[in-house]
Design a protein around this motif. Structure first.
Motif, short mmCIF file in Angstrom:
data_model
loop_
_atom_site.label_atom_id
_atom_site.label_comp_id
_atom_site.label_asym_id
_atom_site.label_seq_id
_atom_site.Cartn_x
_atom_site.Cartn_y
_atom_site.Cartn_z
N ASP A 34 93.09 -3.83 -43.61
CA ASP A 34 93.88 -4.69 -42.62
C ASP A 34 94.87 -5.28 -43.23
N ASP A 37 97.64 -2.58 -43.96
CA ASP A 37 98.38 -2.39 -42.48
C ASP A 37 99.52 -3.42 -42.13
N SER A 38 99.28 -4.69 -42.28
CA SER A 38 99.87 -5.80 -42.11
C SER A 38 101.08 -5.65 -43.07
N GLU A 41 103.64 -2.89 -41.98
CA GLU A 41 103.71 -2.72 -40.47
C GLU A 41 105.26 -2.86 -40.08
N SER A 42 106.00 -3.43 -40.88
CA SER A 42 107.48 -3.38 -40.57
C SER A 42 108.44 -2.20 -41.32
N LYS A 47 103.12 5.69 -36.81
CA LYS A 47 101.72 5.33 -37.16
C LYS A 47 101.10 6.35 -38.31
N LYS A 50 102.15 5.50 -41.56
CA LYS A 50 101.73 4.39 -42.02
C LYS A 50 100.45 4.47 -42.55
N ASP A 51 99.47 5.17 -41.64
CA ASP A 51 98.12 5.16 -41.98
C ASP A 51 97.89 6.06 -43.11
N ARG A 54 98.85 4.03 -46.29
CA ARG A 54 97.72 2.79 -46.35
C ARG A 54 96.58 3.65 -47.05
#
Length: 235
Positions: A34, A37-38, A41-42, A47, A50-51, A54
């Protein structure tokens, strides 16, 4: 049999350092995902990208393959907090231990630059695709490794298709070197290895370091035994 590559995104040093810091402070599993992810995010509009990023950061600093003990991971995070100016060495050790593809690519870079501090990208690509297959997935993963090395200031790209090593970092602390010995043995999934072969391994090209028996003794997970003219390290 399907080959697992895993290294499917490029990484930035700040992302690695922050993830390691969270792990050192006891933030793990879903809570760590989590936070990553935060943090990302920017940075990403996609997605999927990003995933994947992460998951790779989580894989390096928290996910435990069967052959990796939790003690190795926690010591790496704690040492990074103590020696933050040498952050590269701890990310390097974690990536060596957990990602065989990363280990193979950097070993080939080390071999290509043994006599000269530069290499041609096509030479690296030939070696990697010969081992893993000439596919677009393999080539993209290799690009992600090389870009990560540039972000970590291990490599620079003076002209198209040519890469050059940056100045090597000197590593002298026995506790760091002992942890790195464990990292390379976990990378090879070996229970014993000669100290001379560890010193000669081409994966160490970003660093100036020499391993001796006292470095082995600084790590409680390792034992050193003199056999003939060499020292054998046992994990």
């Amino acid at each position: 049999m399907k080959i697992s590559i895993g290294f499917n995104r490029h990484l930035e040093p700040d992302w690695l350092a922050q993830t390691a810091s969270w792990v050192a402070n006891g933030i793990e599993e879903q809570a760590l995902k989590d936070r990553i992810d935060s943090m990302l995010e920017s940075v990403f509009t996609s997605k999927v990208a990003k995933d994947k990023t992460r998951n790779l950061l989580f894989g390096i600093w928290n996910k435990l393959p069967k052959h990796i003990p939790g003690r190795f991971q926690s010591r790496g995070a704690n040492l990074l907090m103590e020696y933050s100016e040498q952050h590269l060495v701890f990310h390097w050790g974690m990536m060596l231990a957990k990602y065989p593809f990363f280990s193979f690519v950097v070993a080939q870079i080390g071999k290509l630059t043994k006599l000269n501090d530069t290499f041609i990208y096509s030479q690296l690509e030939d070696r990697v695709t010969e081992q893993y297959g000439d596919t677009s997935t393999i080539k993209r993963s290799m690009q992600f490794v090389v870009r990560t090395l540039m972000n970590l200031e291990v490599l620079k790209n003076p002209k198209q298709g040519v890469y050059e090593l940056n100045k090597a970092m000197s590593i002298v602390q026995p506790e760091i070197k002992g942890w790195l010995i464990e990292a390379i043995m976990l990378s090879n999934q070996s229970s014993s290895r000669s100290l001379s072969s560890i010193n000669d391994d081409s994966v160490w090209f970003p660093f100036t370091l020499y391993f001796d028996a006292s470095d082995v003794q600084s790590n409680r997970e390792l034992e050193a035994h003199l056999q003939s003219s060499d020292t054998i390290v046992f994990l």
